[in-house]
Design a protein around this motif. Structure first.
Motif, PDB file in Angstrom:
ATOM      1  N   THR A 199       0.863  -1.108  -0.071  1.00  0.00           N
ATOM      2  CA  THR A 199      -0.024   0.111   0.108  1.00  0.00           C
ATOM      3  C   THR A 199       0.841   1.295   0.049  1.00  0.00           C
ATOM      4  O   THR A 199       1.724   1.603   0.998  1.00  0.00           O
ATOM      5  CB  THR A 199      -0.809   0.043   1.418  1.00  0.00           C
ATOM      6  N   GLY A 222      -3.445   1.368  -3.864  1.00  0.00           N
ATOM      7  CA  GLY A 222      -3.037   0.399  -3.643  1.00  0.00           C
ATOM      8  C   GLY A 222      -3.454  -0.857  -2.646  1.00  0.00           C
ATOM      9  O   GLY A 222      -3.752   0.088  -1.716  1.00  0.00           O
ATOM     10  N   PRO A 223      -3.220  -1.954  -2.764  1.00  0.00           N
ATOM     11  CA  PRO A 223      -3.098  -2.536  -3.944  1.00  0.00           C
ATOM     12  C   PRO A 223      -4.505  -2.690  -4.825  1.00  0.00           C
ATOM     13  O   PRO A 223      -5.398  -2.590  -4.359  1.00  0.00           O
ATOM     14  CB  PRO A 223      -2.708  -4.138  -3.497  1.00  0.00           C
ATOM     15  N   GLU A 224      -4.172  -2.418  -6.145  1.00  0.00           N
ATOM     16  CA  GLU A 224      -5.499  -2.398  -6.948  1.00  0.00           C
ATOM     17  C   GLU A 224      -5.830  -3.884  -7.070  1.00  0.00           C
ATOM     18  O   GLU A 224      -5.293  -4.968  -7.205  1.00  0.00           O
ATOM     19  CB  GLU A 224      -4.801  -2.094  -8.620  1.00  0.00           C
ATOM     20  N   GLN A 227      -8.671   0.343 -11.572  1.00  0.00           N
ATOM     21  CA  GLN A 227      -7.973   1.026 -10.539  1.00  0.00           C
ATOM     22  C   GLN A 227      -6.565   1.514 -10.766  1.00  0.00           C
ATOM     23  O   GLN A 227      -5.747   1.749 -10.135  1.00  0.00           O
ATOM     24  CB  GLN A 227      -7.967   0.203  -9.222  1.00  0.00           C
ATOM     25  N   ALA A 283       1.028   5.411  -9.483  1.00  0.00           N
ATOM     26  CA  ALA A 283       1.195   4.464  -8.487  1.00  0.00           C
ATOM     27  C   ALA A 283       1.880   3.200  -8.956  1.00  0.00           C
ATOM     28  O   ALA A 283       2.672   2.638  -8.386  1.00  0.00           O
ATOM     29  CB  ALA A 283      -0.297   3.845  -8.087  1.00  0.00           C
ATOM     30  N   ALA A 286       5.395   1.915  -7.167  1.00  0.00           N
ATOM     31  CA  ALA A 286       5.481   0.680  -6.562  1.00  0.00           C
ATOM     32  C   ALA A 286       6.781   0.067  -7.199  1.00  0.00           C
ATOM     33  O   ALA A 286       7.629  -0.722  -6.608  1.00  0.00           O
ATOM     34  CB  ALA A 286       4.450  -0.168  -7.013  1.00  0.00           C
ATOM     35  N   TRP A 304      -3.668  -6.556  -7.656  1.00  0.00           N
ATOM     36  CA  TRP A 304      -2.372  -6.218  -7.019  1.00  0.00           C
ATOM     37  C   TRP A 304      -1.287  -6.072  -8.063  1.00  0.00           C
ATOM     38  O   TRP A 304      -0.137  -6.378  -7.882  1.00  0.00           O
ATOM     39  CB  TRP A 304      -2.020  -7.147  -5.933  1.00  0.00           C
ATOM     40  N   HIS A 305      -1.740  -5.228  -9.175  1.00  0.00           N
ATOM     41  CA  HIS A 305      -0.926  -5.130 -10.260  1.00  0.00           C
ATOM     42  C   HIS A 305       0.374  -4.378  -9.841  1.00  0.00           C
ATOM     43  O   HIS A 305       1.415  -5.338 -10.235  1.00  0.00           O
ATOM     44  CB  HIS A 305      -1.690  -4.337 -11.284  1.00  0.00           C
ATOM     45  N   GLY A 306       0.624  -3.334  -9.505  1.00  0.00           N
ATOM     46  CA  GLY A 306       1.632  -2.772  -9.237  1.00  0.00           C
ATOM     47  C   GLY A 306       2.739  -3.568  -8.482  1.00  0.00           C
ATOM     48  O   GLY A 306       3.881  -3.786  -8.584  1.00  0.00           O
ATOM     49  N   TYR A 307       2.104  -3.919  -7.356  1.00  0.00           N
ATOM     50  CA  TYR A 307       2.736  -4.727  -6.321  1.00  0.00           C
ATOM     51  C   TYR A 307       3.377  -6.095  -6.978  1.00  0.00           C
ATOM     52  O   TYR A 307       4.732  -6.380  -6.764  1.00  0.00           O
ATOM     53  CB  TYR A 307       2.060  -5.148  -5.042  1.00  0.00           C
TER      54      TYR A 307
END
Length: 174
Positions: A17, A23-25, A30, A35, A39, A84-87
């Motif tokens: 987050t 996030g997470p998306e 989102q 973002a 990440a 949780w795309h970015g993570y």
């Protein structure tokens, strides 16, 4: 430092987050470019300059380790839920960087192990918003997770370099 080179470096950073509560998306709708960049900056780019400066300082002979906290959700092959795309993407990028570092280190530091570590779900601020989903023994204290991960690092051999391992020492699928 050249007379007594370090035996290991462990990078224990990461963010699920973001500071602005981003996030997470949970869905594609989102996604936010800023973002995603943040990440990647925290989870993948941040460890890279540490590797650049510290990997060459590690022992050239004898067991040494360079490790960074990865995440099972960064596994492309193990991803069954999406979100949780970015993570996820930034931890997958970290795994690729660690693999690259391992290949390069093998040329000059053949006894060095470069690895990602999946610490499980740990009772930290990172997991706070999601603790309800992990019941009982599924949640570890930071001390428990660290003890398991240090044990894993002691058991890894140069042939293991470049992979991500969970706290039992099992390889996380790339």
């Amino acid at each position: 430092m050249r007379d007594d080179p370090p035996r290991g470096v462990i990078i224990a950073t990461g963010a699920l987050t973001l500071p602005d509560d981003g996030g997470p998306e949970k869905s594609l709708r989102q996604l936010d470019a800023e973002a995603l960049v943040e990440a990647f900056r925290i989870n993948a780019v941040g460890p890279a300059p540490i590797a650049k400066h510290f990997l060459p300082l590690l022992r050239r002979e004898g067991h040494s380790v360079f490790a960074a906290l990865g995440a099972r959700v960064g596994s492309i092959g193990d991803n069954r839920l999406g979100g949780w795309h970015g993570y996820r993407a930034s931890k997958a990028a970290l795994a690729m960087l660690l693999r690259n570092f391992a290949i390069e280190m093998d040329r000059t530091h053949p006894d060095c192990v470069v690895a990602g570590l999946h610490p499980a779900t740990v009772a930290t601020p990172l997991s706070a918003p999601f603790r309800g989903a992990v019941a009982g023994e599924g949640m570890l204290t930071p001390e428990q997770s660290a003890a398991h991960l240090l044990d894993v690092l002691e058991r890894l051999e140069p042939a293991d370099s470049g992979a991500v391992f969970d706290l039992r020492g099992a390889r996380v699928e790339p």
